[in-house]
Design an enzyme around this catalytic site. Sequence first.
Site, PDB file in Angstrom:
ATOM      1  N   ARG A 144       1.663   6.897   0.370  1.00  0.00           N
ATOM      2  CA  ARG A 144       1.178   7.091  -0.999  1.00  0.00           C
ATOM      3  C   ARG A 144       2.360   7.296  -1.946  1.00  0.00           C
ATOM      4  O   ARG A 144       3.468   7.630  -1.517  1.00  0.00           O
ATOM      5  CB  ARG A 144       0.251   8.309  -1.078  1.00  0.00           C
ATOM      6  CG  ARG A 144      -0.984   8.233  -0.200  1.00  0.00           C
ATOM      7  CD  ARG A 144      -1.798   9.505  -0.316  1.00  0.00           C
ATOM      8  NE  ARG A 144      -3.018   9.483   0.491  1.00  0.00           N
ATOM      9  CZ  ARG A 144      -3.109   9.943   1.732  1.00  0.00           C
ATOM     10  NH1 ARG A 144      -2.041  10.478   2.316  1.00  0.00           N
ATOM     11  NH2 ARG A 144      -4.257   9.889   2.388  1.00  0.00           N
ATOM     12  N   LYS A 168      -1.796  14.442   2.024  1.00  0.00           N
ATOM     13  CA  LYS A 168      -2.786  15.288   1.374  1.00  0.00           C
ATOM     14  C   LYS A 168      -3.112  16.485   2.252  1.00  0.00           C
ATOM     15  O   LYS A 168      -3.164  16.389   3.475  1.00  0.00           O
ATOM     16  CB  LYS A 168      -4.066  14.486   1.097  1.00  0.00           C
ATOM     17  CG  LYS A 168      -3.914  13.456  -0.017  1.00  0.00           C
ATOM     18  CD  LYS A 168      -5.243  12.791  -0.317  1.00  0.00           C
ATOM     19  CE  LYS A 168      -5.134  11.848  -1.498  1.00  0.00           C
ATOM     20  NZ  LYS A 168      -6.422  11.192  -1.804  1.00  0.00           N
ATOM     21  N   HIS A 238      -0.313   1.593  -5.156  1.00  0.00           N
ATOM     22  CA  HIS A 238      -1.448   1.659  -4.224  1.00  0.00           C
ATOM     23  C   HIS A 238      -1.847   0.269  -3.725  1.00  0.00           C
ATOM     24  O   HIS A 238      -2.420   0.138  -2.641  1.00  0.00           O
ATOM     25  CB  HIS A 238      -2.633   2.351  -4.889  1.00  0.00           C
ATOM     26  CG  HIS A 238      -3.293   3.363  -4.001  1.00  0.00           C
ATOM     27  ND1 HIS A 238      -2.671   4.526  -3.579  1.00  0.00           N
ATOM     28  CD2 HIS A 238      -4.524   3.383  -3.417  1.00  0.00           C
ATOM     29  CE1 HIS A 238      -3.488   5.208  -2.793  1.00  0.00           C
ATOM     30  NE2 HIS A 238      -4.602   4.539  -2.675  1.00  0.00           N
ATOM     31  N   ARG A 241       0.002  -0.269  -0.657  1.00  0.00           N
ATOM     32  CA  ARG A 241      -0.616   0.509   0.431  1.00  0.00           C
ATOM     33  C   ARG A 241      -1.834  -0.247   0.979  1.00  0.00           C
ATOM     34  O   ARG A 241      -2.006  -0.357   2.189  1.00  0.00           O
ATOM     35  CB  ARG A 241      -1.026   1.884  -0.105  1.00  0.00           C
ATOM     36  CG  ARG A 241      -1.757   2.790   0.896  1.00  0.00           C
ATOM     37  CD  ARG A 241      -1.923   4.169   0.268  1.00  0.00           C
ATOM     38  NE  ARG A 241      -2.940   4.982   0.902  1.00  0.00           N
ATOM     39  CZ  ARG A 241      -2.727   5.769   1.975  1.00  0.00           C
ATOM     40  NH1 ARG A 241      -1.532   5.804   2.521  1.00  0.00           N
ATOM     41  NH2 ARG A 241      -3.694   6.514   2.475  1.00  0.00           N
ATOM     42  N   HIS A 264      -5.530   9.062   6.700  1.00  0.00           N
ATOM     43  CA  HIS A 264      -6.911   9.311   6.303  1.00  0.00           C
ATOM     44  C   HIS A 264      -7.529  10.395   7.177  1.00  0.00           C
ATOM     45  O   HIS A 264      -7.226  10.485   8.375  1.00  0.00           O
ATOM     46  CB  HIS A 264      -7.756   8.039   6.440  1.00  0.00           C
ATOM     47  CG  HIS A 264      -7.521   7.045   5.341  1.00  0.00           C
ATOM     48  ND1 HIS A 264      -7.867   5.718   5.438  1.00  0.00           N
ATOM     49  CD2 HIS A 264      -6.981   7.191   4.098  1.00  0.00           C
ATOM     50  CE1 HIS A 264      -7.555   5.093   4.321  1.00  0.00           C
ATOM     51  NE2 HIS A 264      -7.008   5.963   3.502  1.00  0.00           N
ATOM     52  N   TYR A 273     -11.287  -1.458   4.512  1.00  0.00           N
ATOM     53  CA  TYR A 273     -10.394  -2.604   4.711  1.00  0.00           C
ATOM     54  C   TYR A 273     -11.014  -3.681   5.592  1.00  0.00           C
ATOM     55  O   TYR A 273     -10.576  -4.829   5.557  1.00  0.00           O
ATOM     56  CB  TYR A 273      -9.060  -2.135   5.303  1.00  0.00           C
ATOM     57  CG  TYR A 273      -8.311  -1.223   4.374  1.00  0.00           C
ATOM     58  CD1 TYR A 273      -7.707  -1.720   3.220  1.00  0.00           C
ATOM     59  CD2 TYR A 273      -8.241   0.148   4.606  1.00  0.00           C
ATOM     60  CE1 TYR A 273      -7.048  -0.881   2.336  1.00  0.00           C
ATOM     61  CE2 TYR A 273      -7.572   0.999   3.730  1.00  0.00           C
ATOM     62  CZ  TYR A 273      -6.989   0.475   2.591  1.00  0.00           C
ATOM     63  OH  TYR A 273      -6.344   1.309   1.715  1.00  0.00           O
TER      64      TYR A 273
END
Length: 292
Positions: A144, A168, A238, A241, A264, A273
């Site tokens: 990210r 995150k 992004h 990514r 994730h 995806y």
Amino acid sequence: MELFFKYLQYEKRFSPHTITSYQTDLCQFQEYLKEVYDLEDISQADHAIIRSWVVTLVQKDLDSRTIHRKIASLRSFFRFLVQQGKLERNPTLRIKAPKLAKKLPAFIEEDAFTQLLDQSEFSADYKGFRERLILELLYGTGMRLAELTNLKLADIHLASSTLKVLGKGNKERILPLNTSLATSLSQYLVKRQEAFPNNNSPFLFVTDKEAPLYPKYVYRVVKKYMSSVSTAVKNSPHVLRHSFATHLLNRGADLGAIKDLLGHASLAATQVYTHNSIEKLKAVFEKAHPKA
């Protein structure tokens, strides 16, 4: 609200970017309360007032995902007020958010990134090496934007061809480096040392003034180079990514492995995806099958 933001930062361990979004959403709602209902305290807002605010957001033609996020911000804040004993019930529980439009992640074609690196003219100074490495890291690891700007020199392990990122929720993950990317990193580190021999910054990337890299600079670099090979409306970090994940899946990578590489929390976020891959399969089928 300040107590709530500290709760998000220290207990929920949300990223600074996420906390800024919460602050923006709550301040906008607070301004709406003052302007329309002459109320100073957010906790005085009831279900009807919150619903009227959502209606105004829809009328402004805001993206449905943006509206969902703003409602989620309010829900979290009112849930916090209930937990603190400031309110008896959460007035956002009966609020219905507008339906989300299904959007497939934007990505560039596999050959486009190679073309970008081969055809672009990067200067031979520190700036040129910095810009090239920014692009290679975003596409080569799928990290990210915030993870890129927060990379430290200590996170790079060239001996094992890996690097460590802080994602995150302050979750660390180890990402592999391909040979080309490891070489680019080595060359960049030499150039960085030449340009700033007395720099003590722990960050991998620094500006020309030896300050930590900032997000807008990365956006400008990505837009500058990707605009020559991509017709996407939004040439953002992004997109690289998304391209990383889509290309891995197209080449047969396991979905669980892609989930871990992207950082994730669940497979649900990664499964988006698969839709791009299915669309590609359909296109191949329609082009190649005699009965298509």
